[in-house]
Structure formats: structure tokens, C-alpha cells
Scaffold this motif. Structure first.
Motif, PDB file in Angstrom:
ATOM      1  N   ASP A 125       0.951  -1.257   0.061  1.00 47.44           N
ATOM      2  CA  ASP A 125      -0.001  -0.085  -0.057  1.00 47.44           C
ATOM      3  C   ASP A 125       0.915   1.228   0.009  1.00 47.44           C
ATOM      4  O   ASP A 125       1.312   1.717   1.233  1.00 47.44           O
ATOM      5  CB  ASP A 125      -0.982   0.136   1.168  1.00 47.44           C
ATOM      6  CG  ASP A 125      -1.579  -1.292   1.185  1.00 47.44           C
ATOM      7  OD1 ASP A 125      -2.813  -1.323   0.628  1.00 47.44           O
ATOM      8  OD2 ASP A 125      -1.216  -2.238   1.903  1.00 47.44           O
ATOM      9  N   THR A 127       2.117   5.295  -1.633  1.00 47.76           N
ATOM     10  CA  THR A 127       1.785   6.644  -2.356  1.00 47.76           C
ATOM     11  C   THR A 127       2.678   6.663  -3.371  1.00 47.76           C
ATOM     12  O   THR A 127       3.957   6.422  -3.119  1.00 47.76           O
ATOM     13  CB  THR A 127       1.661   7.718  -1.334  1.00 47.76           C
ATOM     14  OG1 THR A 127       0.665   7.448  -0.636  1.00 47.76           O
ATOM     15  CG2 THR A 127       1.525   8.926  -2.327  1.00 47.76           C
ATOM     16  N   ARG A 141      -5.317   3.713  -7.300  1.00 48.01           N
ATOM     17  CA  ARG A 141      -4.870   4.567  -6.485  1.00 48.01           C
ATOM     18  C   ARG A 141      -3.264   5.017  -6.697  1.00 48.01           C
ATOM     19  O   ARG A 141      -2.947   5.860  -6.265  1.00 48.01           O
ATOM     20  CB  ARG A 141      -4.924   4.074  -5.170  1.00 48.01           C
ATOM     21  CG  ARG A 141      -6.364   3.514  -4.410  1.00 48.01           C
ATOM     22  CD  ARG A 141      -6.982   5.282  -3.914  1.00 48.01           C
ATOM     23  NE  ARG A 141      -8.127   5.025  -3.292  1.00 48.01           N
ATOM     24  CZ  ARG A 141      -9.063   5.875  -3.117  1.00 48.01           C
ATOM     25  NH1 ARG A 141      -8.835   7.142  -3.485  1.00 48.01           N
ATOM     26  NH2 ARG A 141     -10.029   5.676  -2.405  1.00 48.01           N
ATOM     27  N   TYR A 142      -2.524   3.792  -7.499  1.00 48.44           N
ATOM     28  CA  TYR A 142      -1.261   4.140  -7.682  1.00 48.44           C
ATOM     29  C   TYR A 142      -0.985   4.097  -9.174  1.00 48.44           C
ATOM     30  O   TYR A 142      -1.374   3.573 -10.051  1.00 48.44           O
ATOM     31  CB  TYR A 142      -0.359   3.155  -6.525  1.00 48.44           C
ATOM     32  CG  TYR A 142      -0.931   3.022  -5.378  1.00 48.44           C
ATOM     33  CD1 TYR A 142      -0.662   4.005  -4.474  1.00 48.44           C
ATOM     34  CD2 TYR A 142      -1.516   1.920  -4.979  1.00 48.44           C
ATOM     35  CE1 TYR A 142      -1.412   3.936  -3.386  1.00 48.44           C
ATOM     36  CE2 TYR A 142      -2.009   1.667  -3.850  1.00 48.44           C
ATOM     37  CZ  TYR A 142      -2.034   2.489  -2.804  1.00 48.44           C
ATOM     38  OH  TYR A 142      -2.525   2.567  -1.469  1.00 48.44           O
ATOM     39  N   GLY A 169      -1.701   8.478   2.077  1.00 44.60           N
ATOM     40  CA  GLY A 169      -2.318   7.564   1.191  1.00 44.60           C
ATOM     41  C   GLY A 169      -1.706   6.113   1.281  1.00 44.60           C
ATOM     42  O   GLY A 169      -2.127   5.151   0.579  1.00 44.60           O
ATOM     43  N   GLY A 170      -0.609   5.965   1.769  1.00 41.28           N
ATOM     44  CA  GLY A 170       0.027   4.614   1.789  1.00 41.28           C
ATOM     45  C   GLY A 170       0.806   4.210   3.169  1.00 41.28           C
ATOM     46  O   GLY A 170       1.521   4.754   3.721  1.00 41.28           O
ATOM     47  N   THR A 646      -0.397   6.106   9.644  1.00 42.43           N
ATOM     48  CA  THR A 646      -0.818   6.285   8.380  1.00 42.43           C
ATOM     49  C   THR A 646      -1.898   5.432   7.962  1.00 42.43           C
ATOM     50  O   THR A 646      -2.530   4.554   8.709  1.00 42.43           O
ATOM     51  CB  THR A 646       0.372   5.576   7.520  1.00 42.43           C
ATOM     52  OG1 THR A 646       0.903   4.323   8.010  1.00 42.43           O
ATOM     53  CG2 THR A 646       1.601   6.486   7.628  1.00 42.43           C
ATOM     54  N   ARG A 647      -2.510   5.825   6.753  1.00 44.25           N
ATOM     55  CA  ARG A 647      -3.886   4.966   6.428  1.00 44.25           C
ATOM     56  C   ARG A 647      -3.908   5.103   4.875  1.00 44.25           C
ATOM     57  O   ARG A 647      -3.311   5.832   4.289  1.00 44.25           O
ATOM     58  CB  ARG A 647      -4.954   5.588   6.939  1.00 44.25           C
ATOM     59  CG  ARG A 647      -5.314   6.832   6.683  1.00 44.25           C
ATOM     60  CD  ARG A 647      -6.532   6.963   5.719  1.00 44.25           C
ATOM     61  NE  ARG A 647      -6.949   8.169   5.152  1.00 44.25           N
ATOM     62  CZ  ARG A 647      -6.409   8.849   4.278  1.00 44.25           C
ATOM     63  NH1 ARG A 647      -5.331   8.373   3.517  1.00 44.25           N
ATOM     64  NH2 ARG A 647      -6.728  10.279   4.052  1.00 44.25           N
ATOM     65  N   THR A 648      -4.527   4.033   4.425  1.00 43.26           N
ATOM     66  CA  THR A 648      -4.716   3.822   2.913  1.00 43.26           C
ATOM     67  C   THR A 648      -6.382   3.400   2.681  1.00 43.26           C
ATOM     68  O   THR A 648      -6.764   2.898   3.165  1.00 43.26           O
ATOM     69  CB  THR A 648      -4.193   2.614   2.346  1.00 43.26           C
ATOM     70  OG1 THR A 648      -2.569   2.808   2.709  1.00 43.26           O
ATOM     71  CG2 THR A 648      -4.228   2.425   0.882  1.00 43.26           C
TER      72      THR A 648
END
Length: 921
Positions: A125, A127, A141-142, A169-170, A646-648
Motif C-alpha cells: 500500500d 503512495t 490509487r497508484y 495514502g500509503g 498512516t492510512r490507505t
């Protein structure tokens, strides 16, 4: 002094030198800078005084790239590893993703002639940003890192701990791809490369090249610069796979001789040959203008393209069927597992020949300004991204005209895995095959995004507080997906494969060139061109509508996501005697609003089908803190400590509110489920598959802890050791809902808690030892190793919940590492790179006859790559590379309910040779 230099250049003296701070001057570490402020790899090579000024060592080529990467790591506010192009247009590998595998803690998956599936410390996961801006492919997302050719990349920066001023985002961190800009150079710059690549299995040749032109001028309105860069990367590959079923069958009295019942064996084998002709055009341009020394205005644009023309051949060889008889059975010593046997009267072999076209266009354009005065820095940036991917697939399904007798082996003496020989059956004769069906599918996915940010930074003069950063960011993201497919089965008509309109059926190119374990390398198949050139006639022959299949409303969605972010971060610093301590403390707040619209398929009694509109909305706010400290014991030795949250966000496809159903199951003549469909195996096989999204999914979150001890004993020499831990929750898994009779609806859910923890060690140095001859000082070494222990609640049940068993995390090797031997002199350089990763779980598989979700495991494997360059005249370099020197295959296996196992797949990856020339003026 010479003795000290000798000791500090030795790996065995690492601990001893690090523990002797009194032997070196007690100086503060270098001021921290951003990665953009690190050593410019495009600048003329500086002369660096090493070993206390006793001897001047000129930093060029590989040394310069290592020194630049080391400066980025050393001076960053976070924990960062980087790879810098040793020269314009030349990373150490053809694709950016291949270069990243040399970074400690970074792993890739291999296949299709390239490296993909980048993970950082076991986590996928990420960014991905380009020059600090978020970039993505289509609705994802990527962005695929392999879509960045080496010719467009100045550096790859892997951020393993986040900062408040970085895009969220990652949970694995972020990868920033840094392109070049005109102010990177002192003046006019012209450089480029051209090389040819020969692939051993496909026997195909492709050409790669890039061209960069840049200049800067002093004008009456300030200094201006313009850069244009174009690149083309092509690969022609063939991956060859031998595989066998995950379903383990048991001999019984009806199919095996007396006394040989109760023996276990995979109930099918198969061969897959994946040919690919793929190329990636890419171009970028950048403009910079400094009307005053305090103000810089810039604009840039990027185009990335992906083109694929694949030709896939699959042969499925059943070891089941009504009336099947087994003979000549041998077993593995001391077990009830069959090693080899003769199969008579099984279901006929079948398969497909596929013609796949893929097409991606990604555009990003943006601009901004940077204003600085004294200690104040103000910047703003606005960018637009547009990306679309189209996949067009047409398959001609075939079946053998009869069921040949075959001698099968389940574990070959070389590399393991299945092999088979057909008795009195010519695979190269087109008359031995009939048509089984026509499959068509069209997928179109797209994404658009406006993103803007504004940042203010102020440096303080003295005191505890060193700098304050504040900023805001806004993003408006749109994504869409359209899918249509259609399948027509005509196996019952027994039409010869050669009777299809325009069919060219021939024994096409073989695979499995590294050894002769697999005898079935030639067999008659419809060619790719004859499929594509005759599509209108084929559609008419199979009785399907003209043109591409219409989109299925239940497969489509439209999404809109808006995010609002604000952050504040301060940098602090103070002295404790001769020890310098600094770091950052920050908080990023992000509000996300998401709306996804689609259609669900409803089948009423009597067969009526409707597609009612469905919609889902979600809104949430995340607060992501970060705290770090850097303790500088000396100007060479420092310790970093960091905590981040962090979070995704889930992917749009997983969040869709749609429910769709796949094609009904069609059984071939002779299938035992036509006789009795009530057996557990047949009930499972006859379930009609479907899929659904889950708009109630939560973001994946993680608390991250990092510690890194770093010793920089020379400009291009360092030893670092790091510990890390991720406490994550909410990974996604797909579960099957089988509560409705005859249906199996797959949908994603959030899982429980997962812990990933481990350690990294890296060492880099050249033999810059006093007393050695000059030629010997060209030798260098890069080595790194990573240990990861990753376990979590990863096994969902059919009911949509997860269990309490701690399972190995998919895609994570416990051990991985790189060993790179270097040699560099002005006219010659060489590199031997070995990359290793231990076994890991590919995925968890739950089969009808096996109630336990056993993992499919990929065995440990190492890959060796070679590269060398020679510069016969100034500014002209000849380069030679070999990828996958050993040619050793990927091997996967799976245990079944008794704990025994068979090899699942043996995949032979492409070996490629490259020869080319680079120039720079």
C-alpha cells in the motif's frame, strides 16, 4: 591515518569504528534538506577529498550516484532510501521497478519480462508521486512503477517513514519518482541512448532509446530554462509455465487397480505460454523561470504510455472424467502420493489461444511558483491528471478431438512440477483439435484528478524551534469502470479448428527453452494475427452480434472522491554537550468525501433481468501524527527514531455498491457432474460465480515505529541498521457468500490486526584504502539484508468474518537481500547484482475438497544480473546487460488437507541480453 582508513573500509571493523567517536571530530550533522536539495547528479563531478585530505578521489559515475543517494538518506527529515541515475538517462536497471529491488526492504514480483508489484517492508500500500505530485493509472490509487523508463528518471526516493507535509495514502510509505528539470544543468545539455534487447525464450528483439535536450538562458526578464525528454522502452518476452491443479483427488475402485485405492494426486495438469510484445512511449517537458532571485515559476508535463500485444496459449489436461482408468501407478517412497501413472479415458484436453491488446495513456500537467525571502519560503502548485486504460481480449477456445492416453508425472526430476507425454497423438496436427468457443471482453477504466496545494515554511534563527511548516491541499478525483464480455460455446458441434473463418492453425513458437523436461513445446494453435484479422467473420460464424461486446451495467461504476488536507509541522533542535539532537513533530488532518454510483443485476422469477441504480456515500476524517528525532553523536554517526500513523483508502472497485453475476457454468461432454451433480465437488463446481463491492469498507490504518543507526564513513560509504514495526488493521480480503443456492458471490471485507516487524542492514563502500594501487580502488560493494516477521488475522470465512489464527502475510519473504559487486574506472565500469528473497505466501487457496485455506507458497529464489559499460571516447559509452543470468524458475507449491504437498507451478522467466550506446554532450 592509513591504518584508520584501512580499518574503516573493512566490513569487519564497522562496529569498532562506530564505537570510537573520540577518534573523529565532534561536529554537528549536516543541515537537513529535502530530497530536492540533495547532490545534483547532473552537475559536473566534484573532486572529493577523502582520508583526511591525503588523497583526492574524483567522484564520477557510480560513485556519484551512490554519493547522491547517500546524501538524500543522510540529510532527510524522514527515513529515506534512494537510487540516483549514475548518468543522464541511465538508472542501473531498464525499469524503475527493477532498480527499486536493490533497496533494502523493497521486493518485487517477476513476470512478463519485467518487475512489478513493488512492496516496501512487506506492504503493497504505497503512495506514488512524480516530482512530489500524486500520480495514478486509470481508476487505481497508484501508478505502476515499471511504467517509468530509466530515460525519464533522475532518482527514485523510497520514504519509509512519513512526514506531515507529504501526501497521505500509503501505510507502506511513499515512492517519489524525480524527473529532471532544466535548472539541474549548468547550460546546454544533449544526451540519449539506443540499445537493442534480445530475449532468449521468445527469440524476439526490441529497441529502446531516449533523448534529452535542455538549455537555460539569461534574458532581460530573468533566467529561463527548458527541457524536453522522450523515451521508448520495448520488451518482447515469453514466460513458460508448467502447472497442476490445486484440487487433490483420490483413487478409488472404479478407476484404479486393486490394492491401489486411496492414493492422492492433482486432478489436472496444464501448460501456459505467455508471449508479450509490449512497449512504453514516454515524454516529459519542464520549464523554469526566475524573474528575480527570490521567485521561481515553473510548469511541466508528463506523458506515459503502455501498449501491449500479447499472445497467450493455455492447454488444460484433465485427470478426471467418467470412465477414466489409471494404470502403471508409482508412488513417492513412504507415502500415498502418486509420482507417475498412465491415464486412459479422461476428459479431453482443452484450452484457449488468446489475443490480448492493452493500451494506457496517462497525462499529467501542472505548474507552480516558489517565493523565498530571508528565512521565509512560500510555494503553491496546481496539477491535472488524466489516465485511461483499455484492455481488449479475444480468445478462441479449443478442445482435443479425442482423449489421448497420457503418461503423467507429478514431480519432474529437474525443477519439479508436472510433465506429460501423449501416446499416439500428434499435438502438431491441426486435425486433432476442434473449436470449443469464442470469448470476447472489453474493459475501459479511467481516472481524472485536480490537485492543488499551498505551503509556507519559516526558518528561525537560533533557539529550540528551527523551522515551522504549514500547508493545505485539495484533491478532486473521478474514476470510472466499464466492462463487457460475451462467451459462446460450440463444442457440441465438433467444428474442426481449421474450419474457423480465416483460421491459421500451426505449431507456434515453443517455450521451455532452458531444458527439455517438458516435451509438449509444440502444438497446433490458432495464431494471434488470424484471430485479430478475422474478427467480423468469427463473430458471424459463432452467431454473436457484430462489434465489441456491450458493457454490462452491473459491472460499471462512477466514483467521485474529494479530499481536504491541512498540516502543521515544526522542526526542533538542541545540543546535549557535543551531541546534536533534532527532529520534527507534525500533524496532518485529512477529510475524505466519497460517492460511488452504479447498477446491480436483479434476476426475477421467470428470468426477467433488471438493473436498478445503486449509490453509496461515505465521509470521514483522519488525523495522522508524526514524531521523529535524529541524534547526531558525531558528524558521521547518527541515530533516528520515528513514530507515524498512516492510512490507505480502499480502491474504488472494492467500494462499488454493485452486484454482478458471471456466466453460467457449462460442462463439457463426459464430465462426471453431468451424471451426478449432487456430489460435494460438483455442487461446488456448478455454483454460478458473482461479485459485489462493499461501500462500508474502512481505510486501512497503521501505527509505525522506526529506529535507524547510520554511520557515514565516506562520501559514498556507509553502514546502517534499522528496526521497524507496523501495527496495521483493516487489510482487505475477498470472501465467498454461498448462502444463496447455486451462487457464489465474492465481496471484500476488512480483516483484523496484522503485525509486521523486522530489521534492515545495509553496507556500501569502495576500496579507497591508502597503499592500494589505483586500479584496485575501483572495486566497490553494495550489500543489504532484510528480515520481516509478518502475521495477522488473514483467513476470512465464507460467512464474511475472519478467524483468530495468525497467518503469514501474503507477499512477504522472511529474508531478502542484495549483493552487488562494482568496479568503476573512467573508461570502464561493471556491476554484478544478485537479488534474493526467501519463500513467501502467494495467496491462500480454499478448495472444494479441502476445507482448510492452505497457502500457495513461492519458494526462495535468487536472480543474477550483469551490466558493463565502456567509454572508448569522451561522452560516448557502450553498455551491455544480461538480465536473469541463471534462468532458474519460479516454483510454487501448496499443501492439502493431509499436510502433504505437490508443486503447483514452475514458471520460467525470460532471460534478456542488451547492447547499446549512450552519449552526452
Amino acid at each position: 591515518m592509513k591504518m584508520k582508513a584501512l580499518l574503516c573500509a573493512s566490513v569487519s571493523a564497522v562496529i569498532g569504528c562506530a564505537a570510537a567517536p573520540a577518534a573523529v571530530a565532534q561536529e554537528a550533522p549536516q543541515p537537513q534538506t529535502s530530497s530536492a536539495d540533495a547532490i545534483n547528479p547532473a552537475a559536473p563531478p566534484p573532486a572529493v577529498q577523502e582520508n583526511g585530505g591525503e588523497e583526492a578521489i574524483v567522484v564520477t559515475g557510480l560513485r556519484r550516484s551512490l554519493a547522491s543517494a547517500q546524501a538524500i538518506k543522510r540529510n532527510s527529515d524522514g527515513i529515506v532510501d534512494a537510487i540516483v541515475a549514475e548518468d543522464i538517462g541511465k538508472l542501473p536497471d531498464t525499469f524503475a521497478s527493477s532498480a527499486l529491488q536493490r533497496v533494502a526492504g523493497v521486493n518485487v514480483t517477476r513476470g512478463g519480462g519485467e518487475s512489478a508489484g513493488v512492496t516496501v517492508r512487506g506492504l503493497p500500500d504505497l503512495t506514488t508521486t512524480y516530482n512530489g505530485r500524486q500520480i495514478f493509472t486509470a481508476e487505481g490509487r497508484y501508478v505502476a512503477i515499471q511504467d517509468f523508463p530509466a530515460g525519464t528518471v533522475a532518482a527514485l526516493e523510497v520514504f519509509k517513514s512519513g512526514l506531515a507535509n507529504q501526501i497521505e495514502g500509503g501505510i507502506a510509505g511513499a515512492i517519489n519518482v524525480r524527473g529532471r528539470r532544466p535548472f539541474d544543468f549548468n547550460g546546454f545539455e544533449l544526451s540519449g541512448s539506443l540499445n537493442g534487447v534480445l530475449s532468449q525464450q521468445s527469440k524476439g528483439t526490441t529497441w529502446n532509446g531516449n533523448l534529452l535536450i535542455s538549455d537555460r538562458w539569461n534574458t532581460g526578464i530573468g533566467e529561463m530554462g527548458l527541457l524536453v525528454n522522450a523515451s521508448y522502452v520495448g520488451i518482447n518476452f515469453l514466460d513458460s509455465t508448467r502447472e497442476q491443479s490445486l484440487v487433490i483427488a483420490t483413487t478409488n475402485a472404479s478407476n484404479a487397480p486393486a490394492g491401489q485405492t486411496g492414493l492422492r494426486y492433482p486432478d489436472a495438469q496444464g501448460n501456459f505460454l505467455g508471449y508479450g510484445d509490449r512497449w512504453r512511449p514516454s515524454a516529459n517537458a519542464a520549464f523554469q523561470w526566475k524573474p528575480t532571485p527570490e521567485l521561481e515559476i515553473y510548469a511541466d508535463g508528463l506523458f506515459q504510455g503502455f501498449r501491449s500485444r500479447d499472445y497467450n496459449r493455455w492447454m488444460f489436461i484433465p485427470i478426471f472424467g467418467d470412465g477414466m482408468q489409471l494404470s502403471n501407478i508409482t508412488t513417492r517412497p513412504g507415502s500415498n502420493q502418486i509420482a507417475s501413472m498412465t491415464v486412459t479415458g479422461a476428459a479431453r484436453p482443452d484450452g484457449y489461444t488468446g489475443s490480448f491488446n492493452g493500451h494506457t495513456d496517462t497525462y499529467q500537467a501542472g505548474g507552480g511558483a516558489i517565493w523565498t525571502r530571508d528565512r521565509l519560503r512560500v510555494s503553491a502548485d496546481l496539477a491535472y491528471t488524466d489516465s485511461q486504460y483499455t484492455a481488449n481480449n479475444v480468445n478462441i477456445d479449443y478442445a482435443a478431438a479425442s482423449s489421448p492416453v497420457r503418461n503423467v508425472q507429478f514431480e519432474a526430476p529437474i525443477d519439479g512440477g508436472p510433465t506429460q507425454r501423449f501416446v499416439n497423438f500428434d499435438l502438431t496436427n491441426p486435425a486433432n483439435f476442434i473449436s470449443r468457443g469464442l470469448w470476447q471482453e472489453l474493459l475501459v477504466v479511467n481516472g481524472k484528478d485536480w490537485q492543488g496545494r499551498a505551503d509556507i515554511s519559516y526558518d528561525f534563527d537560533g533557539g529550540l524551534l528551527k523551522r515551522v511548516d504549514v500547508g493545505i491541499r485539495y484533491s478532486d478525483r473521478k474514476a470510472g469502470r466499464d466492462l463487457g464480455n460475451l462467451y459462446i460455446n460450440n463444442e457440441g458441434a465438433r467444428v474442426p479448428l481449421t474450419a474457423l473463418p480465416g483460421a491459421v492453425v500451426q505449431a507456434t513458437r515453443p517455450g521451455f527453452v532452458y531444458n527439455d523436461v517438458q516435451p509438449n513445446v509444440f502444438y497446433a494453435a490458432t495464431t494471434r494475427d488470424s484471430i485479430r484479422d478475422n474478427l467480423p467473420a468469427l463473430r458471424s460464424f459463432f452467431g454473436v452480434p457484430a462489434g465489441i461486446p456491450p458493457f454490462n451495467p452491473a459491472e460499471n461504476f462512477r466514483a467521485n472522491e474529494k479530499s481536504y488536507a491541512a498540516y502543521a509541522q515544526m522542526k526542533y533542535g538542541f545540543n546535549l554537550g557535543q551531541t546534536v539532537v533534532d527532529g520534527v513533530v507534525g500533524l496532518r488532518a485529512v477529510k475524505t468525501k466519497t460517492q460511488i454510483d452504479g447498477f446491480s443485476r436483479i434476476e426475477a422469477t421467470g428470468g426477467a433481468v433488471t438493473y436498478p441504480a445503486v449509490s453509496a456515500e461515505n465521509e470521514y476524517t483522519d488525523y495522522l501524527p508524526n514524531v521523529s528525532a535524529r541524534i547526531g553523536f558525531t558528524n558521521q554517526l547518527q541515530l533516528r527514531l520515528a513514530f507515524t500513523q498512516t492510512r490507505t483508502r480502499p480502491n474504488f472497485f472494492d467500494l462499488r455498491p454493485n452486484t454482478s453475476l458471471g456466466q453460467p457454468v457449462i460442462l463439457a461432454p463426459g464430465d462426471p457432474c453431468l451424471v451426478d451433480a449432487t456430489t460435494p465437488e460438483c455442487v461446488e463446481r456448478l455454483r454460478r460465480g458473482g461479485s459485489a463491492g462493499n461501500p462500508n469498507l474502512k481505510p486501512l490504518t497503521s501505527n509505525n515505529y522506526d529506529a535507524s543507526l547510520e554511520w557515514y564513513f565516506s562520501r559514498a560509504g556507509s553502514f546502517t541498521a534499522a528496526l521497524f514495526r507496523h501495527d496495521a488493521e483493516g487489510f482487505l480480503a475477498t470472501v465467498d457468500d454461498r448462502s444463496q443456492p447455486g451462487l457464489r458471490i465474492a465481496s471484500p471485507i476488512n480483516l483484523g490486526k496484522t503485525r509486521l516487524q523486522g530489521a534492515e542492514v545495509t553496507f556500501t563502500s569502495f576500496l579507497d584504502i591508502d597503499g592500494l594501487p589505483e586500479w584496485a580502488k575501483g572495486f566497490g560493494i553494495q550489500a543489504n539484508g532484510t528480515f520481516i516477521d509478518a502475521k495477522g488475522d488473514l483467513i476470512p470465512s465464507f460467512a464474511g468474518t475472519y478467524g483468530n489464527r495468525q497467518q503469514d502475510f501474503p507477499g512477504v519473504s522472511k529474508w531478502s537481500g542484495n549483493l552487488v559487486a562494482l568496479y568503476e574506472k573512467p573508461q570502464f565500469s561493471a556491476r554484478v547484482a544478485y537479488n534474493y528473497r526467501s519463500k513467501f505466501v502467494s495467496f491462500y487457496s480454499l478448495e472444494a475438497l479441502d476445507p482448510i485455506a492452505h497457502p500457495v507458497i513461492e519458494k526462495s529464489r535468487g536472480q543474477l544480473d550483469l551490466s558493463a559499460t565502456m567509454t572508448p571516447v569522451q561522452n560516448i559509452t557502450i553498455a551491455f546487460d544480461v538480465v536473469n543470468v541463471l534462468g532458474n524458475p519460479l516454483q510454487r507449491y501448496r499443501q492439502y488437507d493431509t499436510g502433504d504437498s505437490y508443486t503447483r507451478q514452475v514458471l520460467y522467466l525470460e532471460r534478456a541480453y542488451s547492447l547499446g550506446v549512450r552519449f552526452r554532450f
